[in-house]
Design an enzyme around this catalytic site. Structure first.
Site, PDB file in Angstrom:
ATOM      1  N   LYS A   1     -14.445  55.960   2.076  1.00 31.79           N
ATOM      2  CA  LYS A   1     -14.277  57.410   1.940  1.00 31.79           C
ATOM      3  C   LYS A   1     -15.348  58.274   2.621  1.00 31.79           C
ATOM      4  O   LYS A   1     -15.848  59.228   2.017  1.00 31.79           O
ATOM      5  CB  LYS A   1     -14.253  57.788   0.453  1.00 31.79           C
ATOM      6  CG  LYS A   1     -13.117  57.222  -0.327  1.00 31.79           C
ATOM      7  CD  LYS A   1     -13.185  57.615  -1.767  1.00 31.79           C
ATOM      8  CE  LYS A   1     -14.319  56.944  -2.505  1.00 31.79           C
ATOM      9  NZ  LYS A   1     -14.166  56.982  -3.956  1.00 31.79           N
TER      10      LYS A   1
ATOM     11  N   ASP B   1     -14.475  54.611 -11.017  1.00 34.24           N
ATOM     12  CA  ASP B   1     -13.724  55.762 -11.547  1.00 34.24           C
ATOM     13  C   ASP B   1     -12.380  55.371 -12.172  1.00 34.24           C
ATOM     14  O   ASP B   1     -11.933  55.996 -13.139  1.00 34.24           O
ATOM     15  CB  ASP B   1     -13.534  56.863 -10.485  1.00 34.24           C
ATOM     16  CG  ASP B   1     -12.943  56.350  -9.174  1.00 34.24           C
ATOM     17  OD1 ASP B   1     -12.764  55.130  -9.029  1.00 34.24           O
ATOM     18  OD2 ASP B   1     -12.673  57.184  -8.286  1.00 34.24           O
TER      19      ASP B   1
HETATM   20  C1  BGC Z   1     -13.006  52.998  -3.614  1.00 28.49           C
HETATM   21  C2  BGC Z   1     -12.680  52.701  -5.050  1.00 28.49           C
HETATM   22  C3  BGC Z   1     -12.368  53.982  -5.791  1.00 28.49           C
HETATM   23  C4  BGC Z   1     -11.295  54.765  -5.054  1.00 28.49           C
HETATM   24  C5  BGC Z   1     -10.958  56.078  -5.733  1.00 28.49           C
HETATM   25  C6  BGC Z   1     -11.928  53.858  -2.973  1.00 28.49           C
HETATM   26  O1  BGC Z   1     -12.308  54.218  -1.677  1.00 28.49           O
HETATM   27  O2  BGC Z   1     -13.142  51.815  -2.872  1.00 28.49           O
HETATM   28  O3  BGC Z   1     -13.740  52.027  -5.674  1.00 28.49           O
HETATM   29  O4  BGC Z   1     -11.946  53.674  -7.081  1.00 28.49           O
HETATM   30  O5  BGC Z   1     -11.733  55.034  -3.733  1.00 28.49           O
HETATM   31  O6  BGC Z   1     -12.044  56.908  -5.831  1.00 28.49           O
END
Ligand code: BGC
Length: 513
Positions: free
Chosen positions: A200, A236
């Site tokens: 992200k 989360d």
């Molecule tokens: C992460 C997860 C997270 C999800 C939602 C993903 O990019 O790898 O760990 O739960 O985003 O935030």
């Protein structure tokens, strides 16, 4: 003219009966047609438009096949010898059940996962069985920090926390802290969690392979003006499941569709091959965003998906997430709009500089445009320096709708895989379960949740799923996990065992770390 509009509508209906569409969808398309009357020239372009959008449309059998592939990958992720090469990581969280209603007290919660970082002061009221957010503060994370050295990131977090403690006069209290860290982590203990990789838009050096709690404690010690108590780390999805689990005790799946996407669920211990023990259940953080990283979804990736992946910070990583989540949907839409304009099907063939700028078409525009707000769409297109006609406005709606529909359907395919798995695991003819959900895409998009639910019903017909939208789930959930951990730390293991025997492992609501 009337004939051509009819043709287009029929065409749209055809496409979508062949693929998948809820009746609300057609109703909305009709609304759009009313709002943006058709222009002859658009209708004539119908085929070329369709050629561009067709790869985004997934048939029921394709979605079933996606679900079958995910099912196999989940098993690979859980396996002792197959895990290390599995794209879907299936990470054990050591949460063995959900809350029992006796948790109470004051907690701090940190929530890091998107472009903002949040600090919360949370109170769990045992008598009222409620988790209350007392105060919270949002700190932006500047891009240079998201991409800089990890030490800078943790210094920034420690500084935000210091400011919060100061302004709320909490500095002397050393409250226990729940840390929602929404990235794939190998959890070694409640307060030991090693980052596997960034996702992200984060790419701080010196953090992958390190224990995140240690990095946080070190940053706080570097300041030396306050201290924190015990720390519980949580993803989360787990926070969302846990906070919803306090309200609805049949909540055993947590799902996020926001900047990123992911889900966790309660898996039978006998299937969690990397953790000792056969009895009871454990919450597994699937990290389903990584599905397809071994190329298994190549047949459904469009050319636009490939560009989004290639130009991202982490090419080849989190393939599924890049087709579903908020961080990427806007960019997919932008690329499609550019292509349609270059093909002279939009905006008289004139691409503006803004539309050509990566990241300028934000995912929230998709929700705003699909809300059929004429003014919204006009405002957005004007802001992007585009010379639009009413026909353009309608076509932009169709592009947004196609992309968000695919996102909802893919998400549904993954959720259905989990629900079907839980049902099979328990040998049930019918499963009734609750999913705790959070994330801006799910919450803000006008049709996403309906589309998702309709598709899950098709793909998991023997599962009756209730969706519980979580409010502040990751913050409150982190506090809940901390509360549970604290309560359990005070109880001898024998007592824990007695409870399990007396109530059955599945009625117990708590995390046993
Ligand atoms: C992460 C997860 C997270 C999800 C939602 C993903 O990019 O790898 O760990 O739960 O985003 O935030």
């Amino acid at each position: 003219m009337l004939f051509q509009i009819k043709q287009l509508l029929l065409h749209y209906r055809e496409i979508h009966t062949e693929t998948l569409v809820s009746s609300s969808h057609l109703r909305r398309w009709k609304e759009v047609n009313k709002l943006f009357p058709c222009e002859t020239s658009d209708v004539l372009h119908c085929e070329s438009v369709d050629e561009c959008l067709q790869p985004f449309r997934l048939s029921v059998s394709t979605l079933q096949s996606v679900s079958t592939r995910l099912k196999k990958d989940m098993i690979r992720g859980l396996g002792k010898h197959t895990h290390h090469r599995a794209p879907v990581k299936m990470l054990p969280t050591f949460v063995r059940a959900t809350p029992d209603g006796t948790e109470k007290g004051d907690f701090l919660a940190l929530d890091l996962g998107g472009t903002n970082f949040r600090v919360l002061h949370v109170r769990i009221l045992e008598d009222e069985q409620r988790v209350v957010k007392m105060d919270s503060q949002i700190c932006a994370i500047p891009q240079e920090i998201m991409l800089g050295h990890g030490e800078k990131l943790f210094d920034h977090i420690a500084a935000c926390l210091a400011e919060f403690l100061d302004s709320h006069e909490l500095k002397g209290q050393t409250l226990p802290l729940g840390f929602t860290f929404s990235f794939p982590c190998e959890q070694l203990d409640i307060d030991k969690s090693v980052l596997i990789r960034w996702t992200k838009g984060f790419n701080c050096s010196g953090v992958e392979g390190e224990d995140v709690v240690r990095l946080l404690r070190e940053a706080i010690h570097r300041r030396g003006d306050y201290d924190i108590g015990s720390v519980a780390m949580v993803n989360d999805t787990v926070g969302t499941m846990m906070s919803c689990g306090y309200r609805d005790q049949s909540c055993e799946i947590g799902m996020i569709i926001g900047t990123g996407t992911n889900a966790c669920y309660m898996e039978e211990m006998r299937n969690v091959k990397r953790v000792e023990g056969e009895d009871g259940r454990m919450c597994i953080n699937t990290e389903w965003g990584g599905f397809g990283d071994d190329g298994s979804l190549r047949d459904i990736q469009t050319d636009f998906d490939l560009v989004v992946d290639k130009t991202s910070l982490n090419p080849g990583i989190h393939t599924y997430e890049k087709m579903i989540s908020g961080m990427y949907l806007g960019e997919i839409a932008r690329l499609v709009l550019v292509k349609l304009t270059e093909d002279k099907l939009l905006f008289d063939g004139q691409v503006s500089d803004a539309l050509q700028t990566p990241g300028r078409f934000e995912t929230r525009f998709i929700s705003e445009i699909e809300d059929t707000g004429l003014e919204n769409t006009q405002r957005i297109l004007t802001e992007l320096d585009l010379n639009w006609s009413l026909g353009d406005v309608r076509l932009v709606w169709l592009v947004c709708d196609t992309i968000s529909t695919r996102s909802a359907q893919l998400c549904a395919a993954a959720l259905a895989t989990i629900a079907n798995r839980i049902r099979n695991n328990r040998g049930l003819d019918h499963l009734k379960t609750t999913v705790g959900v959070d994330g801006t895409v799910f919450k803000k998009h006008p049709n996403f949740s309906q589309q998702l639910q309709a598709t899950v019903r098709l793909l998991a017909p023997r599962c009756d799923i209730t969706f519980l939208v979580s409010e502040d789930g990751s913050g409150k959930g982190a506090a809940m996990v901390t509360a549970v951990a604290q309560r359990l730390a005070l109880q001898p293991v024998v007592f824990e065992k007695l409870l399990l025997e007396a109530w059955g492992p599945f009625d117990l609501l708590v995390a046993l770390w």
